[in-house]
Motif scaffolding. Structure first.
Motif, PDB file in Angstrom:
ATOM      1  N   PRO A 156       0.816  -1.216   0.000  1.00  0.00           N
ATOM      2  CA  PRO A 156       0.000   0.000   0.000  1.00  0.00           C
ATOM      3  C   PRO A 156       0.856   1.275   0.000  1.00  0.00           C
ATOM      4  O   PRO A 156       1.810   1.381   0.778  1.00  0.00           O
ATOM      5  N   HIS A 157       0.538   2.163  -0.891  1.00  0.00           N
ATOM      6  CA  HIS A 157       1.199   3.478  -0.969  1.00  0.00           C
ATOM      7  C   HIS A 157       2.687   3.389  -1.307  1.00  0.00           C
ATOM      8  O   HIS A 157       3.423   4.333  -1.039  1.00  0.00           O
ATOM      9  N   VAL A 158       3.102   2.271  -1.864  1.00  0.00           N
ATOM     10  CA  VAL A 158       4.513   2.147  -2.247  1.00  0.00           C
ATOM     11  C   VAL A 158       4.606   1.859  -3.747  1.00  0.00           C
ATOM     12  O   VAL A 158       4.164   0.810  -4.218  1.00  0.00           O
ATOM     13  N   PHE A 159       5.181   2.796  -4.458  1.00  0.00           N
ATOM     14  CA  PHE A 159       5.470   2.664  -5.877  1.00  0.00           C
ATOM     15  C   PHE A 159       6.965   2.385  -6.040  1.00  0.00           C
ATOM     16  O   PHE A 159       7.763   2.682  -5.139  1.00  0.00           O
ATOM     17  N   ALA A 160       7.329   1.847  -7.174  1.00  0.00           N
ATOM     18  CA  ALA A 160       8.752   1.707  -7.471  1.00  0.00           C
ATOM     19  C   ALA A 160       8.960   1.848  -8.973  1.00  0.00           C
ATOM     20  O   ALA A 160       8.054   1.580  -9.768  1.00  0.00           O
ATOM     21  N   ALA A 161      10.159   2.274  -9.358  1.00  0.00           N
ATOM     22  CA  ALA A 161      10.442   2.561 -10.762  1.00  0.00           C
ATOM     23  C   ALA A 161      11.943   2.486 -10.993  1.00  0.00           C
ATOM     24  O   ALA A 161      12.732   2.618 -10.052  1.00  0.00           O
ATOM     25  N   GLY A 162      12.305   2.250 -12.228  1.00  0.00           N
ATOM     26  CA  GLY A 162      13.711   2.317 -12.614  1.00  0.00           C
ATOM     27  C   GLY A 162      14.396   0.969 -12.649  1.00  0.00           C
ATOM     28  O   GLY A 162      13.767  -0.081 -12.814  1.00  0.00           O
ATOM     29  N   ASP A 163      15.718   0.999 -12.508  1.00  0.00           N
ATOM     30  CA  ASP A 163      16.534  -0.206 -12.708  1.00  0.00           C
ATOM     31  C   ASP A 163      16.311  -1.289 -11.659  1.00  0.00           C
ATOM     32  O   ASP A 163      16.828  -2.399 -11.805  1.00  0.00           O
ATOM     33  N   GLY A 164      15.547  -0.979 -10.612  1.00  0.00           N
ATOM     34  CA  GLY A 164      15.291  -1.987  -9.590  1.00  0.00           C
ATOM     35  C   GLY A 164      14.035  -2.796  -9.820  1.00  0.00           C
ATOM     36  O   GLY A 164      13.766  -3.741  -9.073  1.00  0.00           O
ATOM     37  N   VAL A 165      13.250  -2.425 -10.829  1.00  0.00           N
ATOM     38  CA  VAL A 165      11.954  -3.085 -11.027  1.00  0.00           C
ATOM     39  C   VAL A 165      11.895  -3.793 -12.373  1.00  0.00           C
ATOM     40  O   VAL A 165      12.710  -3.542 -13.263  1.00  0.00           O
ATOM     41  N   VAL A 166      10.910  -4.662 -12.505  1.00  0.00           N
ATOM     42  CA  VAL A 166      10.703  -5.377 -13.762  1.00  0.00           C
ATOM     43  C   VAL A 166      10.282  -4.382 -14.849  1.00  0.00           C
ATOM     44  O   VAL A 166       9.860  -3.265 -14.569  1.00  0.00           O
ATOM     45  N   THR A 167      10.423  -4.832 -16.092  1.00  0.00           N
ATOM     46  CA  THR A 167      10.108  -3.992 -17.243  1.00  0.00           C
ATOM     47  C   THR A 167       8.996  -4.646 -18.057  1.00  0.00           C
ATOM     48  O   THR A 167       9.131  -5.806 -18.446  1.00  0.00           O
ATOM     49  N   HIS A 168       7.948  -3.910 -18.315  1.00  0.00           N
ATOM     50  CA  HIS A 168       6.904  -4.412 -19.208  1.00  0.00           C
ATOM     51  C   HIS A 168       7.348  -4.189 -20.651  1.00  0.00           C
ATOM     52  O   HIS A 168       7.879  -3.127 -20.985  1.00  0.00           O
ATOM     53  N   HIS A 169       7.144  -5.201 -21.453  1.00  0.00           N
ATOM     54  CA  HIS A 169       7.653  -5.195 -22.822  1.00  0.00           C
ATOM     55  C   HIS A 169       6.552  -5.755 -23.719  1.00  0.00           C
ATOM     56  O   HIS A 169       6.042  -6.845 -23.450  1.00  0.00           O
ATOM     57  N   PRO A 170       6.180  -5.030 -24.762  1.00  0.00           N
ATOM     58  CA  PRO A 170       5.028  -5.473 -25.554  1.00  0.00           C
ATOM     59  C   PRO A 170       5.237  -6.827 -26.242  1.00  0.00           C
ATOM     60  O   PRO A 170       4.264  -7.497 -26.554  1.00  0.00           O
ATOM     61  N   LEU A 171       6.477  -7.204 -26.479  1.00  0.00           N
ATOM     62  CA  LEU A 171       6.725  -8.477 -27.157  1.00  0.00           C
ATOM     63  C   LEU A 171       7.099  -9.593 -26.189  1.00  0.00           C
ATOM     64  O   LEU A 171       6.878 -10.766 -26.475  1.00  0.00           O
ATOM     65  N   LEU A 172       7.677  -9.223 -25.041  1.00  0.00           N
ATOM     66  CA  LEU A 172       8.179 -10.232 -24.112  1.00  0.00           C
ATOM     67  C   LEU A 172       7.294 -10.396 -22.882  1.00  0.00           C
ATOM     68  O   LEU A 172       7.518 -11.319 -22.091  1.00  0.00           O
ATOM     69  N   GLY A 173       6.338  -9.525 -22.710  1.00  0.00           N
ATOM     70  CA  GLY A 173       5.591  -9.534 -21.459  1.00  0.00           C
ATOM     71  C   GLY A 173       6.414  -8.845 -20.387  1.00  0.00           C
ATOM     72  O   GLY A 173       6.953  -7.767 -20.606  1.00  0.00           O
ATOM     73  N   VAL A 174       6.549  -9.488 -19.226  1.00  0.00           N
ATOM     74  CA  VAL A 174       7.311  -8.866 -18.143  1.00  0.00           C
ATOM     75  C   VAL A 174       8.730  -9.426 -18.151  1.00  0.00           C
ATOM     76  O   VAL A 174       8.930 -10.638 -18.133  1.00  0.00           O
ATOM     77  N   THR A 175       9.685  -8.539 -18.204  1.00  0.00           N
ATOM     78  CA  THR A 175      11.086  -8.946 -18.275  1.00  0.00           C
ATOM     79  C   THR A 175      11.898  -7.999 -17.384  1.00  0.00           C
ATOM     80  O   THR A 175      11.332  -7.234 -16.609  1.00  0.00           O
ATOM     81  N   TYR A 176      13.231  -8.086 -17.474  1.00  0.00           N
ATOM     82  CA  TYR A 176      14.074  -7.126 -16.760  1.00  0.00           C
ATOM     83  C   TYR A 176      15.036  -6.523 -17.763  1.00  0.00           C
ATOM     84  O   TYR A 176      15.835  -7.232 -18.376  1.00  0.00           O
ATOM     85  N   LEU A 177      14.940  -5.235 -17.962  1.00  0.00           N
ATOM     86  CA  LEU A 177      15.673  -4.563 -19.032  1.00  0.00           C
ATOM     87  C   LEU A 177      15.975  -3.147 -18.569  1.00  0.00           C
ATOM     88  O   LEU A 177      15.314  -2.198 -18.967  1.00  0.00           O
ATOM     89  N   PRO A 178      16.977  -3.019 -17.675  1.00  0.00           N
ATOM     90  CA  PRO A 178      17.232  -1.699 -17.085  1.00  0.00           C
ATOM     91  C   PRO A 178      17.824  -0.721 -18.098  1.00  0.00           C
ATOM     92  O   PRO A 178      18.855  -0.997 -18.700  1.00  0.00           O
ATOM     93  N   LEU A 179      17.171   0.401 -18.282  1.00  0.00           N
ATOM     94  CA  LEU A 179      17.636   1.443 -19.202  1.00  0.00           C
ATOM     95  C   LEU A 179      17.255   2.800 -18.622  1.00  0.00           C
ATOM     96  O   LEU A 179      16.175   2.951 -18.036  1.00  0.00           O
ATOM     97  N   GLY A 180      18.113   3.779 -18.828  1.00  0.00           N
ATOM     98  CA  GLY A 180      17.837   5.110 -18.305  1.00  0.00           C
ATOM     99  C   GLY A 180      16.557   5.708 -18.859  1.00  0.00           C
ATOM    100  O   GLY A 180      15.790   6.365 -18.144  1.00  0.00           O
ATOM    101  N   THR A 181      16.316   5.493 -20.154  1.00  0.00           N
ATOM    102  CA  THR A 181      15.098   6.037 -20.766  1.00  0.00           C
ATOM    103  C   THR A 181      13.858   5.446 -20.096  1.00  0.00           C
ATOM    104  O   THR A 181      12.885   6.158 -19.832  1.00  0.00           O
ATOM    105  N   THR A 182      13.913   4.160 -19.824  1.00  0.00           N
ATOM    106  CA  THR A 182      12.779   3.503 -19.169  1.00  0.00           C
ATOM    107  C   THR A 182      12.603   4.042 -17.751  1.00  0.00           C
ATOM    108  O   THR A 182      11.476   4.279 -17.303  1.00  0.00           O
TER     109      THR A 182
END
Lengths: 461, 461
Positions: free
Chosen positions: B281-307
């Protein structure tokens, strides 16, 4: 199966290439009015600047390369009449001999002709008088001969559109003193004046004399020079030069198809559907002579080489029984003027309003790459979107050469193709490395600026 | 309303900026582990090359600029624990004092940590020994001190990914003799080897010694130098240098969130949904520590500054009650290596197969602009599409600097975002002028090549 394409420029050759690519058993004839099939008309200014030599290198493909694809070329051959029910095309060769060619499918790519824009004298004066247009290799040779044989020192270019600007640069590089006359309030009237002014400044800084709001009425010839006259800010004006180049737009060349019964539509261009069918049985048409489908404007007239290539390719595929559809042009254009690049895609406000939109625009200036890395340069990006729906309507970009402005407009063009909102551009996963971009690309810096001005984001807090 | 963002890099600062932009009444605190908020970590190699100076200019925004947005920064402050039910964050400042901060909403952007990739010695040897990683300004100062104070002549870079390549260039420019060790068969393993080989050649031509298929097992220190040892093509190898830089990837820094009860997912990164909610509750997370949603792969891990920028912006908006969704990353990346630019977006074949696709690829070499105009240079473009559906899956591009390769990959990225087919790319209205493109842009030359190899167009003829 015999396919005939009329026209040796973008549409005709693209159609012929596509047909041969898809079915090498198809017999393809291309009827070309001059001796120069598949020449890059867009490259002519760079021949005059001396950057391209010899002129033969302007050919996208050589005669031999074209014939190697299996197409047959009939050069110096003019298509004079189409017998639609009989599926016959009458052509006249350089000796005046007329021949009837039978076709199964016909693709007409007769393109456009230079407009005279109602300027007196352009109908009677020609290359021998020092008055030029620039629409074919024949025009190129005539201007080349003038420059070589008569060594003119001064030139007036009537028009400051794409070709006019490129020729101002070319003739300046070649050492002529160029005066550029523009009817509208700013050069490159395909951009909003605030961005056109950046191009104007670039012309100034390279010694081109630019006169805007100059309505040319007549070109006349005296013993020693040419006189261009008209009205400038409601006062009469007159300028003289050794050479006059009129590049004031084009009109679709529809005579052949009109006489065959085709309908004219937007811009008095030949009506075609998205399959490039004219409605006349077995007769397709493509390129600068036909209307343009546009996802935001519906059917309009927007002659561009890129569109002619696409339409020709579609016509070539469909003439063989394919089911390709022209997906539409969003009017993406780019021009290099000296060291500046100016590009646009989609609509400006005055174009969007008649199409039923409620356009609002915002200009941002964003660096092409991170400011800390050497050589960062600003790109001026004007974004137009619908104030009610947030839909992206268009973008205009002006940046120095080397700022990847030409390919940044492509991101906007691709977004327009997909009907994106301005805000949606921030979702795009664009590339970043400090020497070449920013974590939010310049494109996104501009759309976010538009968002801040025109979108109220609803949050609960 | 008090919003706390943890992390002074892309995700945390983007979240804080977005929150302040949307609602200036929100109280925003950013907890930053060091003294360098909003520094461009991607720019560090250009500091070492000498192209960027002083190091302070690497800040995207200065401390003063950040505070001018109304956010409060707590520098040199480490977040040690989250009390989720109590909505309290415990932080420890540089004096060791612990404080509890109450929050209404928390955004965690703790990023990633350098990986040691199982190499012995990387855990015990550090900057004082001449062994470096490069993930923070602290690492930067340590390496800088080494270069300045000890004047090393030789360097071994373990890893030939983005940072490894940029640092090979930087240290070469700085006068060191660089040996680059790469575990895989070719440098820049995010590209297919045939394109990676072009980057390899660029390194060669600038004097970098590249050793591929080199599995580094240990770094040890002798009296006079550092020894990197391992196996190369199944034979033992050993190299010595004055300095070792290990840039072998990152792992998500999840400790804080894990202890608070967050779940780990792909790549052992913290699970978030597209709204950047962790489920706590009330905790968001973002950036290189979290999973990455990818339209072709589903949920993956792809740390990038732009993301990280995008995810942070979304977290900042949603923490205020917004409804933004992360639209997904397609893994667009670009790197400049000396005078070459290498970019990719989407998937390569070996990535697409496990995602259920039937990928096939074709490489084309297309000029960045018309060959007749001076300075045209080839871009190698490898297109991957689904052989059954024709769907575009990915593209890799390598071209010289100045070929607008970095922004050409953006067209592919935008097309991927919209799920286009490879053939559909020919419908895009991309810009053309002879000095900057072709009537069919290089992007389309490449997709048409793919089409010719992998699509059978049905025509009746």
């Amino acid at each position: 199966m015999h396919l005939i394409a009329i026209g040796g420029s973008d549409a005709g050759i693209s159609a012929a290439l596509r047909a041969r690519e898809l079915d090498p058993s198809v017999d393809v004839t291309v009827v070309v009015a001059d001796s120069y099939p598949n020449f890059s008309i867009c490259g002519i200014p760079y021949y005059f600047s001396g950057e391209v030599a010899p002129w033969q290198s302007l050919a996208h493909r050589t005669h031999a390369e074209l014939e190697a694809t299996g197409m047959r070329l009939r050069l110096d051959t003019f298509a004079t009449a189409i017998d639609v029910p009989g599926q016959r095309l009458t052509v006249r060769d350089s000796t005046g001999t007329e021949t009837d060619l039978r076709y199964d499918e016909l693709i007409v790519g007769t393109g456009a002709l230079p407009s005279a824009a109602g300027i007196a004298g352009l109908d009677t004066l020609g290359p021998d008088d020092g008055v030029h247009v620039l629409h074919s290799m024949g025009d190129t040779f005539a201007l080349d001969a003038h420059l070589t044989d008569r060594d003119p020192k001064t030139a007036i270019i009537i028009g400051a559109g794409y070709v006019g600007l490129e020729m101002a640069e070319a003739l300046t590089i070649r050492g002529l003193k160029v005066t550029q006359l523009q009817r509208g309030p700013e050069v490159l009237s395909t951009l909003d004046p605030e961005l056109g002014a950046l191009v104007h400044r670039e012309l100034d800084s390279h010694g081109v004399e630019v006169i805007t709001s100059a309505r040319v009425e007549a070109v006349t010839k005296t013993d020693h020079s040419l006189v261009v006259s008209g009205r400038h800010d409601d006062a009469p004006f007159e300028r003289t030069a050794d050479l006059v180049l009129a590049v004031v737009g084009v009109r679709p060349n529809t005579d052949l198809l009109q006489r065959a019964g085709a309908q004219l539509g937007a811009g008095r261009a030949v009506v075609v559907d998205e399959s490039m069918r004219t409605g006349l049985p077995h007769v397709f048409a493509a390129g600068d002579g036909v209307v343009t489908h546009h996802p935001l404007l519906g059917v309009t007239y927007l002659p561009l080489g890129t569109t002619a290539h696409k339409q020709g390719r579609i016509a070539g595929e469909n003439a063989l029984g394919g089911t390709a559809r022209f997906a539409g042009s969003v009017g993406t254009q780019v021009v290099k003027v000296f060291d500046l690049v100016a590009a646009r895609t989609g609509l400006r406000e005055h174009e969007a309003i008649p199409a039923g939109f409620s356009p609002v625009s915002t200009t941002a200036v964003a660096d092409d790459h991170k400011a800390y890395y050497p050589g960062a340069q600003p790109i001026s990006i004007r974004v137009t979107g619908d104030g009610e729906t947030g839909k992206l309507l268009g973008a205009q970009l002006v940046g120095a050469r080397g700022t990847e402005t030409a390919k940044r407009v492509d991101t906007f063009a691709t977004a327009l193709f997909h009907g994106m909102t301005v805000a949606g551009i921030s979702d795009l996963d664009l590339s970043y490395t400090p020497p070449l971009g920013s974590p939010w690309d310049a494109v996104q810096v501009a759309t976010q600026r538009w968002e801040r001005e025109h979108v109220k984001v609803e949050v609960r807090a």
